[in-house]
Design a protein around this motif. Structure first.
Motif, PDB file in Angstrom:
ATOM      1  N   ALA A 199    -108.193  60.278  17.993  1.00  0.00           N
ATOM      2  CA  ALA A 199    -108.275  60.290  19.451  1.00  0.00           C
ATOM      3  C   ALA A 199    -108.152  58.883  20.022  1.00  0.00           C
ATOM      4  O   ALA A 199    -107.507  58.667  21.060  1.00  0.00           O
ATOM      5  CB  ALA A 199    -109.597  60.927  19.891  1.00  0.00           C
ATOM      6  N   GLN A 200    -108.755  57.914  19.353  1.00  0.00           N
ATOM      7  CA  GLN A 200    -108.652  56.526  19.801  1.00  0.00           C
ATOM      8  C   GLN A 200    -107.206  56.036  19.761  1.00  0.00           C
ATOM      9  O   GLN A 200    -106.742  55.351  20.680  1.00  0.00           O
ATOM     10  CB  GLN A 200    -109.546  55.640  18.930  1.00  0.00           C
ATOM     11  N   CYS A 201    -106.485  56.405  18.723  1.00  0.00           N
ATOM     12  CA  CYS A 201    -105.077  56.001  18.610  1.00  0.00           C
ATOM     13  C   CYS A 201    -104.232  56.641  19.706  1.00  0.00           C
ATOM     14  O   CYS A 201    -103.340  55.995  20.271  1.00  0.00           O
ATOM     15  CB  CYS A 201    -104.541  56.371  17.231  1.00  0.00           C
ATOM     16  N   VAL A 202    -104.514  57.901  20.015  1.00  0.00           N
ATOM     17  CA  VAL A 202    -103.795  58.572  21.104  1.00  0.00           C
ATOM     18  C   VAL A 202    -104.051  57.851  22.427  1.00  0.00           C
ATOM     19  O   VAL A 202    -103.131  57.585  23.210  1.00  0.00           O
ATOM     20  CB  VAL A 202    -104.212  60.050  21.200  1.00  0.00           C
ATOM     21  N   GLY A 203    -105.306  57.521  22.684  1.00  0.00           N
ATOM     22  CA  GLY A 203    -105.636  56.796  23.902  1.00  0.00           C
ATOM     23  C   GLY A 203    -104.950  55.447  23.974  1.00  0.00           C
ATOM     24  O   GLY A 203    -104.486  55.026  25.049  1.00  0.00           O
ATOM     25  N   ALA A 204    -104.849  54.759  22.836  1.00  0.00           N
ATOM     26  CA  ALA A 204    -104.197  53.460  22.804  1.00  0.00           C
ATOM     27  C   ALA A 204    -102.712  53.574  23.117  1.00  0.00           C
ATOM     28  O   ALA A 204    -102.149  52.748  23.852  1.00  0.00           O
ATOM     29  CB  ALA A 204    -104.406  52.815  21.438  1.00  0.00           C
ATOM     30  N   VAL A 205    -102.047  54.595  22.577  1.00  0.00           N
ATOM     31  CA  VAL A 205    -100.624  54.795  22.843  1.00  0.00           C
ATOM     32  C   VAL A 205    -100.389  55.041  24.333  1.00  0.00           C
ATOM     33  O   VAL A 205     -99.469  54.471  24.934  1.00  0.00           O
ATOM     34  CB  VAL A 205    -100.079  55.969  22.001  1.00  0.00           C
ATOM     35  N   PHE A 206    -101.211  55.866  24.942  1.00  0.00           N
ATOM     36  CA  PHE A 206    -101.082  56.114  26.376  1.00  0.00           C
ATOM     37  C   PHE A 206    -101.310  54.834  27.178  1.00  0.00           C
ATOM     38  O   PHE A 206    -100.626  54.578  28.174  1.00  0.00           O
ATOM     39  CB  PHE A 206    -102.065  57.197  26.821  1.00  0.00           C
TER      40      PHE A 206
END
Length: 231
Positions: A199-206
């Motif tokens: 989830a943290q990686c998804v947030g970072a990509v956004f």
């Protein structure tokens, strides 16, 4: 600046950050007489204060990433090389675990523990994506528009995110893994770590994408391997 000096800075900073996160959680529980709100307030305030200090004093040396998603974002933007990014991630992860052990030692607790605090479910995962998105967006835009205010802005955002996210804002893969090794107020079950990190990686990509939309003048990402200039 020599890579070794940067890595030593990241190691010290990440270790102290985790010692603060875990240690202030332990102290908050001991002094709050069962009031979780007071314990969380103490935990959030101590973490924000530590971030302000660490970013202020260590930022000029290593950038004070203290967080693998920040280092990966800097690699994506081409601001550090692949070798540096990998080294940062390894040092941050090991030092985060060392910080947890340090907190345990200061409070005379068993050094090796296994987290039992359940943190799972859609709300928790969304919280981690939002927490990381906001943190990285703050960093990316502040570096260009308010660089001198960076320590205060990051500290302020994390203090707020402790309270407005259901997960209490881990927003850091190294910190998340390290907190699986404490059974204190700040802990997390090891089996919950993977979903948090995803989830943290998804947030970072956004955050990377939205930052570019909000500020088209941000540097274009450079994905080819780079060599670090000699220190």
């Amino acid at each position: 600046m020599a890579l070794g000096r940067k890595l030593a800075t990241e190691a010290i900073g990440t270790m102290l950050l985790l010692a603060c996160v875990v240690g202030s959680g332990i102290m908050g529980v001991r002094l709050s007489q069962g009031n979780d709100a007071v314990a969380l307030l103490a935990n959030a305030a101590a973490t924000a204060a530590a971030l302000y200090v660490l970013i202020s004093i260590l930022g000029p040396i290593s950038g004070a990433h203290l967080n693998p998603v920040v280092s990966l974002a800097m690699r994506w933007r081409g601001e550090i090389g692949s070798r540096d990014a990998i080294a940062y991630l390894l040092v941050q992860t090991v030092s985060a675990i060392a910080g947890v052990l340090l907190a345990h030692a200061m409070f005379d607790l068993p050094l090796l523990q296994v987290g039992s605090h359940t943190r799972t479910g859609a709300g928790q995962w969304l919280s981690e994506a939002v927490a990381t998105f906001g943190l990285l967006l703050t960093i990316l835009l502040a570096r260009r528009h308010r660089p001198t205010a960076m320590p205060f802005l990051v500290a302020g955002y994390i203090f707020a995110a402790y309270w407005f996210t259901a997960s209490t804002s881990f927003a850091n893969p190294a910190l998340t893994l390290a907190r699986a090794f404490t059974d204190s107020f700040s802990g997390i079950r090891l089996q919950d770590v993977g979903a948090f990190v995803l989830a943290q990686c998804v947030g970072a990509v956004f955050a990377l994408g939205i930052a570019k939309v909000l500020d088209p003048n941000l540097p274009t990402p450079k994905l080819l391997p780079e060599t670090t200039p000699p220190g």
